[in-house]
Scaffold this active site. Structure first.
Site, PDB file in Angstrom:
ATOM      1  CE  LYS A   1      72.776 -56.181  25.282  1.00  0.00           C
ATOM      2  NZ  LYS A   1      71.572 -55.583  25.845  1.00  0.00           N
TER       3      LYS A   1
ATOM      4  CG  ASP B   1      71.065 -54.849  29.677  1.00  0.00           C
ATOM      5  OD1 ASP B   1      71.618 -53.588  29.535  1.00  0.00           O
ATOM      6  OD2 ASP B   1      71.174 -55.840  28.806  1.00  0.00           O
TER       7      ASP B   1
ATOM      8  N   GLY C   1      56.695 -58.094  28.041  1.00  0.00           N
ATOM      9  CA  GLY C   1      57.745 -58.446  27.381  1.00  0.00           C
ATOM     10  C   GLY C   1      58.693 -59.587  27.745  1.00  0.00           C
TER      11      GLY C   1
ATOM     12  N   GLY D   1      61.463 -60.646  25.915  1.00  0.00           N
ATOM     13  CA  GLY D   1      62.738 -60.732  24.965  1.00  0.00           C
ATOM     14  C   GLY D   1      63.869 -60.801  25.927  1.00  0.00           C
TER      15      GLY D   1
ATOM     16  CB  ALA E   1      65.346 -55.516  27.409  1.00  0.00           C
TER      17      ALA E   1
ATOM     18  CB  THR F   1      55.312 -65.125  22.057  1.00  0.00           C
ATOM     19  OG1 THR F   1      55.103 -64.346  20.986  1.00  0.00           O
ATOM     20  CG2 THR F   1      55.146 -66.630  21.596  1.00  0.00           C
TER      21      THR F   1
ATOM     22  CE1 TYR G   1      68.125 -44.626  23.489  1.00  0.00           C
ATOM     23  CE2 TYR G   1      68.137 -46.569  25.041  1.00  0.00           C
ATOM     24  CZ  TYR G   1      68.745 -45.716  23.832  1.00  0.00           C
ATOM     25  OH  TYR G   1      69.597 -46.470  23.325  1.00  0.00           O
TER      26      TYR G   1
ATOM     27  N   GLY H   1      63.321 -44.351  29.856  1.00  0.00           N
ATOM     28  CA  GLY H   1      64.125 -45.207  29.395  1.00  0.00           C
ATOM     29  C   GLY H   1      65.720 -44.783  29.613  1.00  0.00           C
TER      30      GLY H   1
END
Ligand code: ATR
Length: 269
Positions: free
Chosen positions: A66, A100, A124, A126, A128, A149, A213, A234
């Site tokens: 991606k 997304d 999160g 990241g 996604a 993080t 999911y 999901g």
């Protein structure tokens, strides 16, 4: 002659996209076919140029392609900001999109939940999460990003105009949120007993969306049910990100229910 579509990634053999899109093409009687192709980062440019030359209608991109695609295709403004492309359309060149984030928003909308003005806690930071955070902010949600993080949370929050925090105060943050979105891999097979939150810290009126999911009902969604709060799985995000790609490629309204059933049937097996 049939128009070919596909998904490029590595690994790719377990992708649910072919059966989801083929079910949609069939339902609408379109002369199209969708296949999975194993493509490495090093081969991405050749694969995209080749697909365009062969007359493919479009492709989806997944891990690990991606981000790399940004150097190759012409991304729209959103994909450029997110830094990742999950959909390529070959009409008039190689246009890159990222569906997304809209997938997550539409998964909520499907259950009657609007994000505008809502306090959304996104766990999160990241790939996604980036897509979801940009689209949430775009749609007018008030976004807090919590990540293991913390620096990644602060940095992403800075980009989208939200607040970035660590995971230590998650309980308090959930109390203060309307919508909780898990965009981490916590709870994904095989670590099915892990969750970012339990029922005890969920309040009435909260809605929980888990982008994981596999399993269909994650520990987080079990906890949401135990707390009698809204739970969105999901599959809906997967379906809606695919549906938006389908719309870009074909210009037609995607048959959501058909796509959802195809995915749910496959996940039951
Ligand atoms: P994706 O592209 O699917 O978003 P990713 O970019 O690797 O995957 O991001 C994974 C996310 O899950 C990250 O936010 C990660 O936290 P870090 O940034 O601290 O690595 C989060 N994550 C993964 N395992 C986790 C765990 N056990 N506890 C908390 N967060 C976790």
């Amino acid at each position: 002659m049939k128009t070919i579509y596909g998904v490029f990634g590595d690994p790719i053999e377990h992708s649910l996209s072919p059966l989801m899109h083929n079910a949609a093409f069939q339902a609408l009687g379109l002369e199209c076919e969708y296949h999975a192709f194993r493509v490495t980062r090093d081969n991405l440019r050749d694969a995209l140029v080749g697909a365009a030359a062969l007359g493919f209608g479009g492709v989806n991109l997944t891990i690990p392609l991606k981000e790399k695609a940004l150097e190759i295709v012409e991304p729209d403004a959103l994909a450029r900001k997110i830094g990742a492309v999950n959909t390529v359309d070959f009409k008039g060149g190689m246009r890159g999109y990222n569906t997304d984030g809209i997938g997550a928003i539409l998964a909520l909308k499907d259950k009657g939940i609007e994000v505008r003005g809502k306090k959304v806690l996104l766990v999160g930071a990241g790939g996604a999460a980036r897509a979801i955070a940009y689209k949430l902010a775009w749609e007018g949600a008030r976004v807090t990003i919590a990540n293991r993080t913390i620096q990644k949370a602060v940095s992403l929050a800075g980009e989208v105009g939200g607040i970035g925090v660590g995971l230590d105060l998650l309980g308090e943050l959930i109390q203060d949120s309307d919508i909780l979105v898990n965009s981490t891999s916590v709870g994904m097979f095989p670590k099915v007993n892990e969750t970012i939150a339990t029922a005890e810290i969920m309040h009435p009126g909260l809605v929980v969306l888990d982008i994981v999911y596999n399993p269909l009902e994650t520990k987080l969604l079990q906890e949401a049910k135990r707390a009698s709060v809204g739970a969105v799985d999901g599959v809906m995000m997967l379906v809606y990100q695919g549906a938006e790609a389908f719309r870009i490629w074909t210009g037609q309204n995607p048959p959501i229910k058909v796509m959802e059933s195809a995915v749910r049937e496959a996940l039951k097996r």
